[in-house]
Design a protein around this motif. Sequence first.
Motif, PDB file in Angstrom:
ATOM      1  N   TYR A  47       3.719 -21.568  18.184  1.00  0.00           N
ATOM      2  CA  TYR A  47       3.233 -20.786  17.037  1.00  0.00           C
ATOM      3  C   TYR A  47       4.369 -20.509  16.048  1.00  0.00           C
ATOM      4  N   LYS A  48       5.569 -20.302  16.553  1.00  0.00           N
ATOM      5  CA  LYS A  48       6.724 -20.108  15.674  1.00  0.00           C
ATOM      6  C   LYS A  48       6.988 -21.375  14.859  1.00  0.00           C
TER       7      LYS A  48
ATOM      8  N   GLN B 204      -3.314 -22.071  13.211  1.00  0.00           N
ATOM      9  CA  GLN B 204      -2.143 -21.269  13.510  1.00  0.00           C
ATOM     10  C   GLN B 204      -2.554 -20.089  14.403  1.00  0.00           C
ATOM     11  N   TRP B 205      -1.617 -19.186  14.666  1.00  0.00           N
ATOM     12  CA  TRP B 205      -1.926 -18.012  15.479  1.00  0.00           C
ATOM     13  C   TRP B 205      -3.107 -17.235  14.894  1.00  0.00           C
TER      14      TRP B 205
ATOM     15  N   SER C  35      -4.936 -28.254  15.983  1.00  0.00           N
ATOM     16  CA  SER C  35      -5.487 -28.882  14.785  1.00  0.00           C
ATOM     17  C   SER C  35      -6.779 -29.602  15.143  1.00  0.00           C
ATOM     18  N   TYR C  36      -7.443 -30.116  14.134  1.00  0.00           N
ATOM     19  CA  TYR C  36      -8.582 -30.991  14.362  1.00  0.00           C
ATOM     20  C   TYR C  36      -8.503 -32.135  13.364  1.00  0.00           C
ATOM     21  N   PHE C  37      -9.058 -33.280  13.769  1.00  0.00           N
ATOM     22  CA  PHE C  37      -8.958 -34.474  12.946  1.00  0.00           C
ATOM     23  C   PHE C  37     -10.241 -34.655  12.161  1.00  0.00           C
ATOM     24  N   GLN C  38     -10.119 -34.671  10.842  1.00  0.00           N
ATOM     25  CA  GLN C  38     -11.271 -34.979   9.997  1.00  0.00           C
ATOM     26  C   GLN C  38     -10.949 -36.178   9.103  1.00  0.00           C
TER      27      GLN C  38
ATOM     28  N   LEU D 268     -11.610 -19.689  17.000  1.00  0.00           N
ATOM     29  CA  LEU D 268     -11.855 -20.785  17.947  1.00  0.00           C
ATOM     30  C   LEU D 268     -12.507 -20.308  19.227  1.00  0.00           C
ATOM     31  N   TRP D 269     -12.062 -19.155  19.727  1.00  0.00           N
ATOM     32  CA  TRP D 269     -12.439 -18.738  21.076  1.00  0.00           C
ATOM     33  C   TRP D 269     -13.487 -17.637  21.108  1.00  0.00           C
ATOM     34  N   GLU D 270     -13.709 -16.929  20.009  1.00  0.00           N
ATOM     35  CA  GLU D 270     -14.604 -15.768  20.062  1.00  0.00           C
ATOM     36  C   GLU D 270     -15.700 -15.737  19.001  1.00  0.00           C
TER      37      GLU D 270
END
Length: 437
Positions: free
Chosen positions: A286-287, A333-334, A125-128, A340-342
């Motif tokens: 993730y589940k 989530q999954w 998650s991220y905090f906003q 995020l990474w690509e």
Amino acid sequence: MTDKTGTRGLSRRHVLQGAAALAAGAAVPGRVWAQASKAPKIPEVTVRLGGFAVTNHGWTVLAAKKGFLKDVGITMAGGAPKLLRETQVLPQLNNGELDISTMWFGLVVQALDKETEVRPILSYSYFQGNTVLADPKAGFKSVDEFIAEGMSWDKAAEATMRQMKGKRFAITASPSTYPWNEFALSLAGLSMKDTQTVPVEDPRAVQLAIGNQVDFAAPGGAVQCYQLQYQAGWKPIMSTRQMVKYMPAGAESAVNDLLNYDLMMCTQKYLDSNRDTVLRWCGATYKTLDYIFGPQQKQALTEYAPFISANTGAQMDADAIKFIFEQIDPFFQWKDQANLWENESYPLYYKNLYNYQIRKFVKAGTIPDKNYDLDKIFQAKPLWKEMVELKVKTEALMAKLDGSASAERKALAAEAKKHYDSFNYLDASRFMEAAVS
């Protein structure tokens, strides 16, 4: 506490080549199946989990409560996360009192020269939710109101924050929110020194606000922000959400200084010795998120509410937690991990956020000017990639099994499908290998 199933060292090219070969094998007619391989074993391990006593960290209790960890051979020590003050988490992770912990990465990035062994393994998650709230009876205006009057963002932000000069301002006693408060006040050329700051624990900040003993409050916890805004009627005059809404975005934008991941971490030593356990842990995580944000969300949040209420002192219900999880602390989530990474154009792409923040801390002298390798630090990225590869491999193996397979093989395949549906791609691939070998 080392798992013994071993690491795979998979490369994406080899996995995809193997998947293609397996898929081709599925097309061969008239295959005669021999006896299936022996069913794989999933080792039993105990993991000591820690984290903050806040809403978007304590949810991990559901991974144990619902049996998602048990399904992959993991017991959470004590049956619940060990909830700590934020200043306690990293020391306990580094000295081996914890195996895995949830963490707010904003506390790590400003100490990367010292925190050389901790490794994020999953960002969730991220905090906003950083918010300055004002006494609703005092006539203070929000940045939205100034913009509605025709002001530009810069002028509206300056006018909003200038209202705080010399005023009583309740802030969280822990340091994690200070950089954000300083940034918000800097929009008017001010700092916290220009206000009458009252450093207190978050629940006390709510009490002071409701008791008309302060003019403004900026609790660090989402629970307290929710209480002040939605239960006490205090007005949010400036927040991260408003900043993200109005400020220019991009790799070089100051917005990158406002956002940080909430994530799970372990040490490099633990990861090296327990990689399979970490992969299973990630699958169970993730589940759990799939449960929280799926069709049974109301049930999931109702089950979670008593635990977080007991640990925060706030009476939280499913609706309040839903608001926090979707508005204050949006989750990854999954399905969100690839961005995020690509995806370099994604506002929350890891290098957009953390290259910017590292440069800022280097410039300020907070950390030394040296190379900080984000790809080495964020082990969440290769772990996610490995899970993707194992997923692809499992799907190819599933395509290989045909209707002439024995009942024994079909039972192994059914077990693989159970793990596959639960994001445990490590054991899904292992059971499918046994089913088709």
